[in-house]
Design an enzyme around this catalytic site. Structure first.
Site, PDB file in Angstrom:
ATOM      1  N   MET A  29       0.833  -1.255  -0.003  1.00  6.17           N
ATOM      2  CA  MET A  29       0.005   0.139   0.015  1.00  6.17           C
ATOM      3  C   MET A  29       0.972   1.154   0.094  1.00  6.17           C
ATOM      4  SD  MET A  29      -2.772   1.115   2.960  1.00  6.17           S
ATOM      5  CE  MET A  29      -1.523   1.861   4.350  1.00  6.17           C
ATOM      6  N   ASN A  30       0.355   2.301  -0.892  1.00  7.51           N
ATOM      7  CA  ASN A  30       1.060   3.531  -0.493  1.00  7.51           C
ATOM      8  C   ASN A  30      -0.107   4.851  -0.301  1.00  7.51           C
ATOM      9  OD1 ASN A  30       1.839   2.937  -3.662  1.00  7.51           O
ATOM     10  ND2 ASN A  30       1.848   5.258  -3.634  1.00  7.51           N
ATOM     11  N   ASP A  31      -0.059   5.816  -1.046  1.00 10.90           N
ATOM     12  CA  ASP A  31      -0.744   6.979  -0.621  1.00 10.90           C
ATOM     13  C   ASP A  31      -2.351   6.655  -0.205  1.00 10.90           C
ATOM     14  OD1 ASP A  31       1.379   7.762  -2.104  1.00 10.90           O
ATOM     15  OD2 ASP A  31       0.378   8.836  -3.402  1.00 10.90           O
ATOM     16  N   GLN A  47      -3.509   3.665  -2.566  1.00 10.59           N
ATOM     17  CA  GLN A  47      -2.551   2.924  -3.782  1.00 10.59           C
ATOM     18  C   GLN A  47      -2.413   1.526  -3.475  1.00 10.59           C
ATOM     19  OE1 GLN A  47      -1.131   4.993  -6.712  1.00 10.59           O
ATOM     20  NE2 GLN A  47      -3.158   5.121  -6.498  1.00 10.59           N
ATOM     21  N   PHE A  87      -3.394   5.721 -10.321  1.00  7.56           N
ATOM     22  CA  PHE A  87      -2.370   6.564  -9.401  1.00  7.56           C
ATOM     23  C   PHE A  87      -3.518   7.304  -8.597  1.00  7.56           C
ATOM     24  CE2 PHE A  87       2.134   7.115 -11.433  1.00  7.56           C
ATOM     25  CZ  PHE A  87       2.219   5.682 -11.523  1.00  7.56           C
ATOM     26  N   SER A  88      -2.802   8.087  -7.844  1.00 10.35           N
ATOM     27  CA  SER A  88      -3.437   8.671  -6.672  1.00 10.35           C
ATOM     28  C   SER A  88      -4.637   9.699  -7.276  1.00 10.35           C
ATOM     29  CB  SER A  88      -2.742   9.501  -5.849  1.00 10.35           C
ATOM     30  OG  SER A  88      -1.944   8.594  -4.960  1.00 10.35           O
ATOM     31  N   GLU A 210       3.897  16.211  -5.516  1.00 19.42           N
ATOM     32  CA  GLU A 210       2.840  15.384  -5.602  1.00 19.42           C
ATOM     33  C   GLU A 210       1.799  15.652  -4.737  1.00 19.42           C
ATOM     34  OE1 GLU A 210       5.586  11.577  -6.620  1.00 19.42           O
ATOM     35  OE2 GLU A 210       5.500  11.853  -4.560  1.00 19.42           O
TER      36      GLU A 210
HETATM   37  C1  FRU Z   1       3.005   9.592  -4.125  1.00 18.37           C
HETATM   38  C2  FRU Z   1       2.851   8.967  -5.638  1.00 18.37           C
HETATM   39  C3  FRU Z   1       1.891   9.916  -6.445  1.00 18.37           C
HETATM   40  C4  FRU Z   1       1.394   8.899  -7.317  1.00 18.37           C
HETATM   41  C5  FRU Z   1       1.434   7.425  -6.432  1.00 18.37           C
HETATM   42  C6  FRU Z   1       1.719   6.367  -7.497  1.00 18.37           C
HETATM   43  O1  FRU Z   1       3.525   8.727  -3.297  1.00 18.37           O
HETATM   44  O2  FRU Z   1       4.071   8.883  -6.391  1.00 18.37           O
HETATM   45  O3  FRU Z   1       2.510  11.041  -7.005  1.00 18.37           O
HETATM   46  O4  FRU Z   1       0.367   9.253  -7.796  1.00 18.37           O
HETATM   47  O5  FRU Z   1       2.344   7.723  -5.546  1.00 18.37           O
HETATM   48  O6  FRU Z   1       1.487   5.229  -6.586  1.00 18.37           O
END
Ligand code: FRU
Length: 498
Positions: A29-31, A47, A87-88, A210
């Site tokens: 997981m990210n954002d 994400q 993406f985000s 971002e």
């Molecule tokens: C930030 C980012 C966003 C992008 C997403 C991709 O952490 O780089 O800019 O949309 O993660 O996973």
């Protein structure tokens, strides 16, 4: 490693698994994405890479909560399609069906970045698209006119955050565009017009811009005094030791343009730890509630892909309320844990009016790595004081205040596993002035993270740690000579997953 071994592990008890923070059941997981409140539910998308524990083709994972603390995992919200991976981005309630997606009713619209490459080329292409849901976010229909916004000249063009601007009666999008943010406006969410650009020469440019967010807050709770806050996360650049982090600006917004109140060279950070990135706020929290609530991704692009968890990777911060307060340096952002977290408090220890001296640990009997502390200290002659948490024979994480230098800090130099990245071990600090000679420390520890709020959220430090899971000792320490503890509340916190 066989799946059988994993299956036998009781739910959410794996090594380092947070007990009251949001984590995906499995995988990467990210954002945080698409955060919106609708029909009694907080939605959290994120994400997500469903096929691995490192970053990969992005989907939007999905969960809902009624209280921001207990989350129910739902199936993937958005998956890659012919326009690319997902993406985000953000989500809004289209209350008046401006989009025409909802037959005159209201519904949810997600605005996100489609990421792919230009035809016959490996040049990245990032375009903005829509999806909508008529069933409280359970299923999503991609808009047939996708993508709705593209700018061929900008490579990094992503992370649209959309909100309804009442004063000018229109949708506003703030989106990252390389080293600036751009603002676009719309009547219907499907067609967008360029309005302005902000950022050249302002704040920090030590990484790609971002995940912006733009919202209005009252100052000191006074509804006659309001300011706009612009969040901008900046990506990891190996030249800078801090890695990825999030800055903010304070100013005015007229529906088209953001005006920075401070000098361009002023840089303000939302957090002075290493692990709070890409945070944005919930849309459509009811006016009766009135809070601006946000959550961040509790990791850092420096080492996010190699942190030592197995079954899943990464957690979100606890949800926090954002406020503006006048300080001696000007208006500043203040963050507080959401009050809903009080609902998971378990056993309580209360200590009042105690003089603490070196060498005597009044918290000797505590044994926990999932807890909250609220403590108020009167500084006196002490040079330094605070807590050593997740303490074992050879490991500890120090959370404290250095009275000589007036700095709040978390020291994870010796916190546990750290060899996975050279930048991980270290001490992270920020300036904090005592108020009436007092310092309050509000601390959240959850297996593999520490969140520290100094003086009611005026300074915040968020750090991951990877201690031996048996390290559950806690120490209240003071260096030279003594500290007066006005009050200390310590709560063990219940798991929100079991
Ligand atoms: C930030 C980012 C966003 C992008 C997403 C991709 O952490 O780089 O800019 O949309 O993660 O996973």
């Amino acid at each position: 490693m066989t799946n059988n071994v994993l299956e036998k592990q009781p739910y959410y008890t794996e090594k380092y698994r947070p007990q009251y923070h949001f984590t995906p059941e499995r995988q990467w997981m990210n954002d945080p994405n698409g955060m919106v409140f609708y029909n009694g539910e907080y939605h959290l998308f994120y994400q997500y890479h469903p096929n691995g524990t490192t970053w990969g083709p992005m989907h939007w994972g999905h969960a809902v909560s009624k209280d921001l603390v207990h989350w129910e995992h739902l199936p993937i919200g958005l998956a890659p399609d012919e326009h690319g991976t997902i993406f985000s981005g953000s989500a809004v309630v289209d209350w008046n069906d401006t989009s025409g997606f909802f037959d005159g009713q209201s519904g949810l619209v997600a605005i996100f970045t489609h990421a792919d490459t230009y035809p016959d080329s490996d040049r990245p292409r990032q375009r903005q698209s829509l999806a909508f849901s008529k069933d409280n976010g359970r299923t999503w229909i991609k808009y047939e006119g996708n993508p709705v916004l593209q700018e061929e000249n900008i490579i990094d063009f992503r992370d649209p955050k959309v909100f309804w601007h009442r004063e000018t009666n229109q949708w506003v999008m703030v989106i990252a565009a390389g080293q600036t943010v751009r603002i676009y406006t719309s009547q219907n969410l499907t067609s967008w017009e360029f309005a302005s650009e902000f950022g050249e020469g302002h704040g920090s440019h030590q990484g790609v811009w971002e995940c912006p967010d733009l919202f209005e807050l009252t100052v000191d709770g006074d509804s006659n005094q309001k300011k706009w806050v612009l969040f901008v996360s900046i990506g990891n650049d190996p030249k800078y030791e801090e890695g990825s982090r999030t800055q903010y600006f304070i100013g005015e917004f007229d529906g088209k343009t953001f005006f920075n109140d401070y000098k361009p060279e002023t840089t303000l950070w939302i957090d002075h730890g290493r692990d709070n990135y890409a945070g944005v706020s919930w849309s459509d929290v009811p006016a009766e509630d009135g809070r601006r609530i946000y959550i961040g991704w509790m990791s850092n692009w420096q080492y996010a892909n190699v942190t030592p968890t197995k079954e899943w990777r990464s957690a979100m911060t606890i949800p926090r309320v954002l406020e503006l307060k006048k300080t001696e340096e000007g208006i500043r952002l203040v963050q507080k844990p959401v009050r809903e977290l009080q609902g998971i408090r378990d056993k309580k220890i209360l200590i009042q009016n105690e003089v603490v001296v070196p060498g005597k640990n009044i918290l000797e009997n505590v044994n926990s790595n999932t807890f909250e502390i609220i403590a108020e200290f009167e500084i006196g002659t002490a040079k330094e004081f605070g807590f050593k948490v997740c303490k074992g024979a050879n490991e500890e994480t120090i959370i404290g205040f250095d009275a000589e230098n007036q700095t709040l800090f978390i020291d994870r130099t010796n916190s546990g596993e750290a060899a996975f990245h050279e930048a991980f071990a270290g001490k992270h600090e920020c300036y904090l002035l005592p108020e009436n000679n007092k310092i309050t420390l509000h601390v959240f520890v959850d297996q593999s993270s520490v969140e520290l709020f100094g003086n009611n959220g005026k300074a915040v430090i968020t750090d991951l740690i990877f201690p031996n899971q048996e390290n559950k000792h806690l120490e209240l320490y003071v260096k030279h000579e003594e500290i007066k503890l006005h009050s200390l509340e310590l709560y063990s916190l219940k798991s929100t997953w079991r």
